[in-house]
Design a protein around this motif. Sequence first.
Motif, PDB file in Angstrom:
ATOM      1  N   LYS A   1      48.364  27.451  59.681  1.00 26.85           N
ATOM      2  CA  LYS A   1      47.540  27.513  58.486  1.00 26.85           C
ATOM      3  C   LYS A   1      46.478  26.414  58.517  1.00 26.85           C
ATOM      4  N   GLY A   2      45.476  26.569  57.638  1.00 28.79           N
ATOM      5  CA  GLY A   2      44.439  25.558  57.563  1.00 28.79           C
ATOM      6  C   GLY A   2      44.964  24.196  57.157  1.00 28.79           C
ATOM      7  N   GLY A   3      45.965  24.181  56.258  1.00 27.04           N
ATOM      8  CA  GLY A   3      46.534  22.913  55.825  1.00 27.04           C
ATOM      9  C   GLY A   3      47.361  22.221  56.873  1.00 27.04           C
ATOM     10  N   HIS A   4      47.628  22.894  57.990  1.00 28.09           N
ATOM     11  CA  HIS A   4      48.396  22.293  59.080  1.00 28.09           C
ATOM     12  C   HIS A   4      47.498  21.650  60.128  1.00 28.09           C
ATOM     13  N   LEU A   5      46.211  21.551  59.830  1.00 29.26           N
ATOM     14  CA  LEU A   5      45.248  20.885  60.697  1.00 29.26           C
ATOM     15  C   LEU A   5      44.839  19.572  60.042  1.00 29.26           C
ATOM     16  N   LEU A   6      45.017  18.468  60.752  1.00 29.02           N
ATOM     17  CA  LEU A   6      44.707  17.157  60.203  1.00 29.02           C
ATOM     18  C   LEU A   6      43.631  16.483  61.041  1.00 29.02           C
TER      19      LEU A   6
ATOM     20  N   ALA B   1      44.709  12.328  56.935  1.00 28.81           N
ATOM     21  CA  ALA B   1      43.565  13.176  57.255  1.00 28.81           C
ATOM     22  C   ALA B   1      42.299  12.669  56.587  1.00 28.81           C
ATOM     23  N   ASP B   2      41.171  12.947  57.235  1.00 25.25           N
ATOM     24  CA  ASP B   2      39.866  12.626  56.667  1.00 25.25           C
ATOM     25  C   ASP B   2      39.548  13.668  55.595  1.00 25.25           C
ATOM     26  N   PRO B   3      39.501  13.276  54.318  1.00 26.48           N
ATOM     27  CA  PRO B   3      39.285  14.273  53.263  1.00 26.48           C
ATOM     28  C   PRO B   3      37.918  14.928  53.307  1.00 26.48           C
ATOM     29  N   ALA B   4      36.967  14.315  54.021  1.00 28.28           N
ATOM     30  CA  ALA B   4      35.612  14.875  54.078  1.00 28.28           C
ATOM     31  C   ALA B   4      35.462  15.918  55.180  1.00 28.28           C
ATOM     32  N   ALA B   5      36.449  15.995  56.071  1.00 29.89           N
ATOM     33  CA  ALA B   5      36.335  16.927  57.194  1.00 29.89           C
ATOM     34  C   ALA B   5      36.700  18.339  56.758  1.00 29.89           C
ATOM     35  N   GLU B   6      35.937  19.317  57.232  1.00 30.29           N
ATOM     36  CA  GLU B   6      36.211  20.723  56.958  1.00 30.29           C
ATOM     37  C   GLU B   6      36.139  21.475  58.269  1.00 30.29           C
ATOM     38  N   LEU B   7      37.280  22.059  58.643  1.00 25.90           N
ATOM     39  CA  LEU B   7      37.366  22.730  59.932  1.00 25.90           C
ATOM     40  C   LEU B   7      37.248  24.240  59.818  1.00 25.90           C
ATOM     41  N   LEU B   8      37.768  24.793  58.739  1.00 23.88           N
ATOM     42  CA  LEU B   8      37.858  26.240  58.626  1.00 23.88           C
ATOM     43  C   LEU B   8      37.275  26.714  57.310  1.00 23.88           C
ATOM     44  N   ALA B   9      36.772  27.924  57.314  1.00 21.70           N
ATOM     45  CA  ALA B   9      36.321  28.549  56.073  1.00 21.70           C
ATOM     46  C   ALA B   9      36.561  30.043  56.172  1.00 21.70           C
TER      47      ALA B   9
ATOM     48  N   LEU C   1      45.020  30.860  62.253  1.00 27.60           N
ATOM     49  CA  LEU C   1      43.629  30.978  61.827  1.00 27.60           C
ATOM     50  C   LEU C   1      42.666  30.755  62.988  1.00 27.60           C
ATOM     51  N   LEU C   2      43.194  30.405  64.137  1.00 26.84           N
ATOM     52  CA  LEU C   2      42.338  30.042  65.270  1.00 26.84           C
ATOM     53  C   LEU C   2      42.172  31.208  66.246  1.00 26.84           C
ATOM     54  N   TRP C   3      41.645  32.316  65.739  1.00 23.38           N
ATOM     55  CA  TRP C   3      41.360  33.458  66.599  1.00 23.38           C
ATOM     56  C   TRP C   3      39.896  33.463  67.061  1.00 23.38           C
ATOM     57  N   GLY C   4      39.209  32.370  66.858  1.00 20.83           N
ATOM     58  CA  GLY C   4      37.781  32.348  67.155  1.00 20.83           C
ATOM     59  C   GLY C   4      37.423  32.558  68.616  1.00 20.83           C
ATOM     60  N   TRP C   5      38.386  32.397  69.509  1.00 21.91           N
ATOM     61  CA  TRP C   5      38.113  32.577  70.942  1.00 21.91           C
ATOM     62  C   TRP C   5      38.904  33.758  71.514  1.00 21.91           C
ATOM     63  N   ALA C   6      39.427  34.608  70.646  1.00 30.25           N
ATOM     64  CA  ALA C   6      40.263  35.724  71.092  1.00 30.25           C
ATOM     65  C   ALA C   6      39.556  36.542  72.170  1.00 30.25           C
TER      66      ALA C   6
ATOM     67  N   GLY D   1      48.824  43.276  67.109  1.00 28.16           N
ATOM     68  CA  GLY D   1      48.876  44.448  66.253  1.00 28.16           C
ATOM     69  C   GLY D   1      50.269  44.798  65.797  1.00 28.16           C
ATOM     70  N   GLN D   2      51.293  44.110  66.338  1.00 32.53           N
ATOM     71  CA  GLN D   2      52.685  44.356  65.967  1.00 32.53           C
ATOM     72  C   GLN D   2      53.215  43.313  64.993  1.00 32.53           C
ATOM     73  N   TRP D   3      52.380  42.360  64.637  1.00 32.91           N
ATOM     74  CA  TRP D   3      52.794  41.243  63.785  1.00 32.91           C
ATOM     75  C   TRP D   3      51.551  40.777  63.048  1.00 32.91           C
ATOM     76  N   PRO D   4      51.633  40.383  61.762  1.00 32.97           N
ATOM     77  CA  PRO D   4      50.446  39.902  61.060  1.00 32.97           C
ATOM     78  C   PRO D   4      49.723  38.809  61.839  1.00 32.97           C
ATOM     79  N   ALA D   5      48.443  38.947  62.004  1.00 31.34           N
ATOM     80  CA  ALA D   5      47.681  38.035  62.851  1.00 31.34           C
ATOM     81  C   ALA D   5      47.419  36.682  62.198  1.00 31.34           C
ATOM     82  N   ILE D   6      47.387  36.651  60.871  1.00 30.56           N
ATOM     83  CA  ILE D   6      47.126  35.394  60.178  1.00 30.56           C
ATOM     84  C   ILE D   6      48.262  35.118  59.214  1.00 30.56           C
ATOM     85  N   PRO D   7      48.602  33.832  59.010  1.00 34.19           N
ATOM     86  CA  PRO D   7      49.652  33.496  58.048  1.00 34.19           C
ATOM     87  C   PRO D   7      49.132  33.674  56.617  1.00 34.19           C
ATOM     88  N   TRP D   8      50.072  33.821  55.698  1.00 29.11           N
ATOM     89  CA  TRP D   8      49.679  33.974  54.300  1.00 29.11           C
ATOM     90  C   TRP D   8      50.569  33.128  53.407  1.00 29.11           C
ATOM     91  N   PRO D   9      49.961  32.322  52.528  1.00 31.01           N
ATOM     92  CA  PRO D   9      48.517  32.113  52.374  1.00 31.01           C
ATOM     93  C   PRO D   9      47.936  31.396  53.597  1.00 31.01           C
TER      94      PRO D   9
END
Length: 281
Positions: free
Chosen positions: A177-182, A118-126, A207-212, A271-279
């Motif tokens: 998760k965010g760490g699963h994006l390379l 992975a490119d260490p300088a890339a940031e996809l999520l916050a 974490l990719l609910w941005g287009w829900a 709504g029947q299952w956690p929408a985001i993984p943790w951590p």
Amino acid sequence: MPAPERIPSRRMSGHRAPTTIETLDLLGRGELTVRGQVREASNAVLFCTVGYEGVSADCVYKPVAGERPLWDFPDGTLAQREVAAFELSEATGWGLVPPTVLRDGPYGEGMVQLWVEADPAAELLALVEDEEAGEGWKAVGLAQVAEDRTALLVHADTPELRRLSVLDAVINNGDRKGGHLLPAPDGRLYGIDHGVSFHVDDKLRTLLWGWAGEELTPEAVAVLDGLAERLAPGTPLAERLATLLTAAEVAAVRDRVGALRGSGRHPVPSGQWPAIPWPPV
């Protein structure tokens, strides 16, 4: 395996950059040499090199024997699900999952996947608070699953991330998760760690609910139409998936593709299952 836990790699060596078919041949037939272990991973994850006929590459080897039992997935099936995710990714034409095979190794049968540095300088999520959302960010409020009302923000509305959100919906990814994006240095985006996928029940956690709820792109609609044809009973893709998943799980893939085509929209949290993984990272 989360990106921060990955061991620094050596790049693929050989006379030229191999094709996907050649890479799969290397991963499937080459000699695996274990170089290290990621101790922080929840299952056994081994960093290896694989070599065949003068070509070598770094790879990840996850033996079935090293999988920890899960309450909601059959034991000893995570490796097959990782391979199935690669097969679906290839069927879309998007190439979002690194080449992955199921094979025997030093510790028995397991998943072997090409290493992507992975490119260490890339940031996809916050992750930021609602009030901090600025222009150009895509926000999805997660008040129903996070007491502190933290919102997930997609750092950039890129075609690659949006494609990956569609693929996750198809495979019912329960752990995006965010760490699963390379993000690779060449600009390509890869997703890894798909063992917790393909359940027959709705378990989409991402974490990719941005287009829900938004309309699918014309490209995504065309890809889903193609997948529907390629998943028909008796087709090569359906037969391949049948060797990796149960009949019910393959049927559920067809149903999810059909539901996406029918709605024409990105899914929303059930709504029947956690929408985001943790951590989340």
